[in-house]
Design a protein around this motif. Structure first.
Motif, PDB file in Angstrom:
ATOM      1  N   THR A  10       0.809  -1.220   0.000  1.00  0.00           N
ATOM      2  CA  THR A  10       0.000   0.000   0.000  1.00  0.00           C
ATOM      3  C   THR A  10       0.849   1.279   0.000  1.00  0.00           C
ATOM      4  N   GLY A  11       2.176   1.124   0.016  1.00  0.00           N
ATOM      5  CA  GLY A  11       3.044   2.305   0.043  1.00  0.00           C
ATOM      6  C   GLY A  11       3.474   2.748  -1.340  1.00  0.00           C
ATOM      7  N   SER A  12       4.360   3.728  -1.355  1.00  0.00           N
ATOM      8  CA  SER A  12       4.845   4.301  -2.609  1.00  0.00           C
ATOM      9  C   SER A  12       5.580   3.249  -3.449  1.00  0.00           C
ATOM     10  N   THR A  34       0.982  -7.303   1.552  1.00  0.00           N
ATOM     11  CA  THR A  34       0.732  -6.926   2.943  1.00  0.00           C
ATOM     12  C   THR A  34       0.611  -5.411   3.060  1.00  0.00           C
ATOM     13  N   GLY A  35      -0.247  -4.976   3.972  1.00  0.00           N
ATOM     14  CA  GLY A  35      -0.366  -3.552   4.287  1.00  0.00           C
ATOM     15  C   GLY A  35      -0.478  -3.419   5.796  1.00  0.00           C
ATOM     16  N   HIS A  36      -0.417  -2.185   6.286  1.00  0.00           N
ATOM     17  CA  HIS A  36      -0.479  -2.020   7.744  1.00  0.00           C
ATOM     18  C   HIS A  36      -1.791  -1.392   8.190  1.00  0.00           C
ATOM     19  N   SER A  37      -2.156  -0.262   7.567  1.00  0.00           N
ATOM     20  CA  SER A  37      -3.359   0.435   8.045  1.00  0.00           C
ATOM     21  C   SER A  37      -4.364   0.741   6.935  1.00  0.00           C
ATOM     22  N   ASN A  38      -3.891   0.775   5.707  1.00  0.00           N
ATOM     23  CA  ASN A  38      -4.755   1.223   4.608  1.00  0.00           C
ATOM     24  C   ASN A  38      -5.607   0.067   4.064  1.00  0.00           C
ATOM     25  N   SER A  99       9.156  -3.706   1.048  1.00  0.00           N
ATOM     26  CA  SER A  99       8.858  -2.279   0.861  1.00  0.00           C
ATOM     27  C   SER A  99       7.989  -1.734   1.983  1.00  0.00           C
ATOM     28  N   MET A 100       8.070  -2.361   3.156  1.00  0.00           N
ATOM     29  CA  MET A 100       7.450  -1.718   4.304  1.00  0.00           C
ATOM     30  C   MET A 100       8.466  -0.733   4.865  1.00  0.00           C
ATOM     31  N   VAL A 101       7.968   0.253   5.624  1.00  0.00           N
ATOM     32  CA  VAL A 101       8.869   1.321   6.050  1.00  0.00           C
ATOM     33  C   VAL A 101       9.420   1.048   7.450  1.00  0.00           C
ATOM     34  N   TYR A 103      11.966   0.091  10.860  1.00  0.00           N
ATOM     35  CA  TYR A 103      12.450  -1.071  11.616  1.00  0.00           C
ATOM     36  C   TYR A 103      11.505  -2.274  11.479  1.00  0.00           C
ATOM     37  N   ALA A 104      10.227  -2.021  11.230  1.00  0.00           N
ATOM     38  CA  ALA A 104       9.244  -3.107  11.110  1.00  0.00           C
ATOM     39  C   ALA A 104       9.631  -4.112  10.027  1.00  0.00           C
ATOM     40  N   GLY A 105      10.498  -3.699   9.122  1.00  0.00           N
ATOM     41  CA  GLY A 105      10.893  -4.604   8.044  1.00  0.00           C
ATOM     42  C   GLY A 105      11.902  -5.659   8.466  1.00  0.00           C
ATOM     43  N   LEU A 121      15.327  -5.680  -2.096  1.00  0.00           N
ATOM     44  CA  LEU A 121      15.357  -4.904  -0.855  1.00  0.00           C
ATOM     45  C   LEU A 121      15.146  -3.408  -1.089  1.00  0.00           C
ATOM     46  N   ALA A 122      13.991  -2.926  -0.637  1.00  0.00           N
ATOM     47  CA  ALA A 122      13.749  -1.478  -0.618  1.00  0.00           C
ATOM     48  C   ALA A 122      13.925  -0.953   0.798  1.00  0.00           C
ATOM     49  N   ASN A 123      13.527  -1.765   1.779  1.00  0.00           N
ATOM     50  CA  ASN A 123      13.562  -1.365   3.189  1.00  0.00           C
ATOM     51  C   ASN A 123      15.006  -1.275   3.695  1.00  0.00           C
ATOM     52  N   LYS A 124      15.619  -0.099   3.444  1.00  0.00           N
ATOM     53  CA  LYS A 124      17.046   0.064   3.779  1.00  0.00           C
ATOM     54  C   LYS A 124      17.296   0.035   5.274  1.00  0.00           C
ATOM     55  N   VAL A 148      16.869  -2.355  -4.471  1.00  0.00           N
ATOM     56  CA  VAL A 148      15.800  -1.613  -5.168  1.00  0.00           C
ATOM     57  C   VAL A 148      16.054  -0.108  -5.060  1.00  0.00           C
ATOM     58  N   ASP A 149      16.689   0.310  -3.987  1.00  0.00           N
ATOM     59  CA  ASP A 149      17.026   1.725  -3.830  1.00  0.00           C
ATOM     60  C   ASP A 149      17.747   2.178  -5.112  1.00  0.00           C
ATOM     61  N   SER A 150      17.371   3.332  -5.642  1.00  0.00           N
ATOM     62  CA  SER A 150      17.844   3.697  -6.990  1.00  0.00           C
ATOM     63  C   SER A 150      19.369   3.806  -7.062  1.00  0.00           C
ATOM     64  N   ASP A 202       8.625  11.342  -5.688  1.00  0.00           N
ATOM     65  CA  ASP A 202       7.381  11.305  -4.932  1.00  0.00           C
ATOM     66  C   ASP A 202       7.412  10.027  -4.085  1.00  0.00           C
ATOM     67  N   MET A 203       7.619  10.166  -2.767  1.00  0.00           N
ATOM     68  CA  MET A 203       7.867   8.994  -1.923  1.00  0.00           C
ATOM     69  C   MET A 203       6.999   9.063  -0.672  1.00  0.00           C
ATOM     70  N   GLY A 204       7.074   8.020   0.157  1.00  0.00           N
ATOM     71  CA  GLY A 204       6.366   8.027   1.434  1.00  0.00           C
ATOM     72  C   GLY A 204       6.877   9.152   2.326  1.00  0.00           C
ATOM     73  N   ALA A 205       6.072   9.513   3.356  1.00  0.00           N
ATOM     74  CA  ALA A 205       6.412  10.674   4.198  1.00  0.00           C
ATOM     75  C   ALA A 205       7.728  10.501   4.933  1.00  0.00           C
ATOM     76  N   ASP A 264      12.543   7.553 -11.661  1.00  0.00           N
ATOM     77  CA  ASP A 264      11.319   6.746 -11.703  1.00  0.00           C
ATOM     78  C   ASP A 264      11.640   5.416 -11.014  1.00  0.00           C
ATOM     79  N   MET A 265      11.073   5.187  -9.843  1.00  0.00           N
ATOM     80  CA  MET A 265      11.421   3.986  -9.067  1.00  0.00           C
ATOM     81  C   MET A 265      10.989   2.694  -9.738  1.00  0.00           C
ATOM     82  N   ARG A 266      10.085   2.789 -10.723  1.00  0.00           N
ATOM     83  CA  ARG A 266       9.665   1.544 -11.379  1.00  0.00           C
ATOM     84  C   ARG A 266      10.836   0.879 -12.088  1.00  0.00           C
TER      85      ARG A 266
HETATM   86  P1  NDP Z   1       5.330   4.418   2.399  1.00  0.00           P
HETATM   87  O1  NDP Z   1       5.143   5.153   3.667  1.00  0.00           O
HETATM   88  O2  NDP Z   1       4.745   4.974   1.167  1.00  0.00           O
HETATM   89  O3  NDP Z   1       4.778   2.919   2.578  1.00  0.00           O
HETATM   90  C1  NDP Z   1       5.122   2.166   3.695  1.00  0.00           C
HETATM   91  C2  NDP Z   1       4.487   0.792   3.651  1.00  0.00           C
HETATM   92  O4  NDP Z   1       4.804   0.115   4.871  1.00  0.00           O
HETATM   93  C3  NDP Z   1       2.982   0.830   3.548  1.00  0.00           C
HETATM   94  O5  NDP Z   1       2.546  -0.305   2.840  1.00  0.00           O
HETATM   95  C4  NDP Z   1       2.544   0.735   5.016  1.00  0.00           C
HETATM   96  O6  NDP Z   1       1.246   0.212   5.173  1.00  0.00           O
HETATM   97  C5  NDP Z   1       3.588  -0.222   5.554  1.00  0.00           C
HETATM   98  N1  NDP Z   1       3.828  -0.054   6.983  1.00  0.00           N
HETATM   99  C6  NDP Z   1       3.851   1.105   7.694  1.00  0.00           C
HETATM  100  N2  NDP Z   1       4.102   0.860   8.981  1.00  0.00           N
HETATM  101  C7  NDP Z   1       4.210  -0.485   9.104  1.00  0.00           C
HETATM  102  C8  NDP Z   1       4.412  -1.363  10.224  1.00  0.00           C
HETATM  103  N3  NDP Z   1       4.585  -0.890  11.462  1.00  0.00           N
HETATM  104  N4  NDP Z   1       4.450  -2.683   9.987  1.00  0.00           N
HETATM  105  C9  NDP Z   1       4.295  -3.175   8.743  1.00  0.00           C
HETATM  106  N5  NDP Z   1       4.078  -2.413   7.652  1.00  0.00           N
HETATM  107  C10 NDP Z   1       4.040  -1.065   7.851  1.00  0.00           C
HETATM  108  O7  NDP Z   1       6.904   4.189   2.238  1.00  0.00           O
HETATM  109  P2  NDP Z   1       7.755   4.056   0.903  1.00  0.00           P
HETATM  110  O8  NDP Z   1       7.091   3.128  -0.053  1.00  0.00           O
HETATM  111  O9  NDP Z   1       8.177   5.381   0.454  1.00  0.00           O
HETATM  112  O10 NDP Z   1       9.081   3.344   1.466  1.00  0.00           O
HETATM  113  C11 NDP Z   1       9.103   1.979   1.817  1.00  0.00           C
HETATM  114  C12 NDP Z   1      10.540   1.551   2.051  1.00  0.00           C
HETATM  115  O11 NDP Z   1      11.244   1.669   0.832  1.00  0.00           O
HETATM  116  C13 NDP Z   1      11.291   2.417   3.071  1.00  0.00           C
HETATM  117  O12 NDP Z   1      12.149   1.620   3.808  1.00  0.00           O
HETATM  118  C14 NDP Z   1      12.067   3.385   2.208  1.00  0.00           C
HETATM  119  O13 NDP Z   1      13.251   3.812   2.822  1.00  0.00           O
HETATM  120  C15 NDP Z   1      12.374   2.507   0.997  1.00  0.00           C
HETATM  121  N6  NDP Z   1      12.583   3.265  -0.234  1.00  0.00           N
HETATM  122  C16 NDP Z   1      11.601   4.037  -0.763  1.00  0.00           C
HETATM  123  C17 NDP Z   1      11.794   4.763  -1.924  1.00  0.00           C
HETATM  124  C18 NDP Z   1      10.686   5.549  -2.544  1.00  0.00           C
HETATM  125  O14 NDP Z   1      10.874   6.091  -3.640  1.00  0.00           O
HETATM  126  N7  NDP Z   1       9.516   5.652  -1.948  1.00  0.00           N
HETATM  127  C19 NDP Z   1      13.094   4.749  -2.591  1.00  0.00           C
HETATM  128  C20 NDP Z   1      14.070   3.884  -1.995  1.00  0.00           C
HETATM  129  C21 NDP Z   1      13.813   3.175  -0.847  1.00  0.00           C
HETATM  130  P3  NDP Z   1      -0.078   1.199   5.250  1.00  0.00           P
HETATM  131  O15 NDP Z   1       0.145   2.304   4.262  1.00  0.00           O
HETATM  132  O16 NDP Z   1      -1.190   0.258   4.857  1.00  0.00           O
HETATM  133  O17 NDP Z   1      -0.176   1.680   6.644  1.00  0.00           O
END
Ligand code: NDP
Ligand code: MG
Length: 383
Positions: A10-12, A34-38, A99-101, A103-105, A121-124, A148-150, A202-205, A264-266
């Motif tokens: 559900t994330g970026s 998998t998603g967390h809240s959405n 691609s979860m954000v 420490y949870a990863g 691996l996106a979850n650095k 996966v990180d660019s 354009d990325m997660g917060a 473009d992360m794709r």
């Molecule tokens: P987002 O905030 O957009 O998405 C985070 C995802 O993690 C969502 O699916 C969210 O679920 C889920 N999530 C949030 N909290 C938890 C939790 N406690 N347990 C399990 N799942 C959880 O983040 P991004 O997609 O931007 O980034 C994801 C990872 O990728 C990060 O580690 C980031 O550093 C890395 N990354 C991102 C890039 C980017 O361009 N966005 C580039 C390079 C690396 P929900 O929304 O349903 O709550």
């Protein structure tokens, strides 16, 4: 057919990974999301892709999710982190996109590595917190970790066909974020609204704030050390505001290779999914006749202290990067909730690195304890 599980669909990154899968239905099969809240988006994705499994990590949302897709007979619904750890180890999964954000990863990544899966691996944060543990487990269980990180994808692409011993230096590029040209005086007054406007991506917060504070680049330095097995002195950060050169490798003969592309992360997601193949796509191309300039400059660690903290934490080793990450997660959350200012984030991280107990050779349990303690103490300090 590569069967893929997306953690954090559900994330970026997660949603862009789904685009890549949708564009290549004969190559990739979505096994689980998998998603967390959405719940709404997770349910919509389940309806569209019909994966075998959907997991919501926030248990309290299980019933809401279950009810919203009760008509999908072939999609099994689960909740909680343990379900994610069980799912990634299933024989039907070939590749896990982390691609979860935050420490949870860590926990599900360890489960996937121990099951010998290929990790995209996106979850650095996983490698920042426990790079040594992850890398030794990956070797032991023969799990391949594809970046996966660019920046790291760029380096990985530059290294194709090269030997590790030929690397002299990695040149990690950084956009510099929205505050690159700001003075310290100006930085003291920036708001979360300013920080959430990244010039190129354009990325997660959370990662957007990390980019504005350059903690993201600091994390990427640590990530590069573990992914490519290089020393601190071999990783340089170069600010490149246009984000066209995604990173470079300098070899022992002085030759430099760079990977370029539109931001473009794709593209890095697709590269990891299809590795070692390249797939055609219709994403925007770089047009050199339209690029007025590509510029490069030195990062300013007096203004962006987090970058220096990351080098220090990497140098110190042990649980210091775990302290850095936990403190950062709490201060970013506090900044996003208007509880502290932009520059206070670095002050509090520095305080945590100086005061939290150091463990030279942490076990997994030590990381868990350290993360919890630092979160508690930093939250108390913020008040
Ligand atoms: P987002 O905030 O957009 O998405 C985070 C995802 O993690 C969502 O699916 C969210 O679920 C889920 N999530 C949030 N909290 C938890 C939790 N406690 N347990 C399990 N799942 C959880 O983040 P991004 O997609 O931007 O980034 C994801 C990872 O990728 C990060 O580690 C980031 O550093 C890395 N990354 C991102 C890039 C980017 O361009 N966005 C580039 C390079 C690396 P929900 O929304 O349903 O709550
Ligand atoms: Mg990056």
């Amino acid at each position: 057919m590569r069967r893929i599980a997306i953690l954090g669909s559900t994330g970026s990154i997660g949603t862009q990974a789904l685009d890549v899968i949708a564009a290549n239905p004969t190559l990739f099969e979505l096994f689980a999301i998998t998603g967390h809240s959405n719940v709404a988006l997770l349910a919509e994705q389940a309806r569209r892709f019909k994966p075998n499994m959907v997991i919501i990590t926030d248990d309290s949302k299980y019933l809401e999710l279950k009810e919203s897709i009760s008509d999908l007979d072939d999609v099994k619904v689960f909740a909680g982190m343990q379900s994610v750890c069980d799912m990634v180890a299933m024989s039907s999964v070939d590749m896990v996109l982390t691609s979860m954000v935050g420490y949870a990863g860590l926990q599900p990544t360890i489960a996937a590595v121990k099951a010998g899966k290929t990790i995209a691996l996106a979850n650095k944060e996983t490698l920042v917190v426990a790079g040594e543990l992850i890398c030794s487990l990956a070797e032991q269980y023969r799990s391949a970790i594809l970046p996966v990180d660019s920046e790291h994808s760029a380096i990985f692409q530059c290294l194709a066909g090269e030997q590790d011993k030929s690397i002299e230096k990695l040149l990690l590029t950084a956009s510099g974020g929205p505050f690159r040209t700001f003075s310290l005086e100006q930085l003291a007054h920036v708001t979360k609204v300013d920080a959430l406007k990244h010039p190129n991506w354009d990325m997660g917060a959370k990662i957007t704030i990390d980019s504005a504070s350059m903690m993201n680049k600091g994390f990427e330095v640590i990530e590069a050390k573990w992914l490519f097995g290089v020393q601190k002195e071999q990783i340089d950060v170069v600010v490149h505001p246009q984000s066209i050169v995604h990173s470079m490798v300098q070899f022992t003969d002085g030759s430099i290779k760079a990977q370029l592309g539109m931001p473009d992360m794709r593209l890095p997601i697709q590269y990891a999914f299809a590795y070692p193949n390249r797939l055609p796509n219709n994403y925007d191309r770089v047009d050199f006749t339209q690029l007025s300039t590509l510029t490069f400059e030195k990062p300013d660690t007096n203004k962006f202290r987090n970058l220096a903290f990351a080098y220090d934490a990497m140098d110190k080793g042990g649980n210091m990067p775990c302290i850095l990450n936990a403190a950062n997660e709490v201060v970013v959350h506090a900044f996003l909730h208007d509880k502290i200012g932009f520059l206070q984030m670095s002050d509090i991280i520095e305080w945590a690195m100086m005061t939290m107990p150091f463990v030279a050779e942490p076990s997994y349990d030590d990381y868990v304890a350290c993360d919890a303690l630092v979160r508690e103490k930093v939250a108390q300090k913020i008040g």
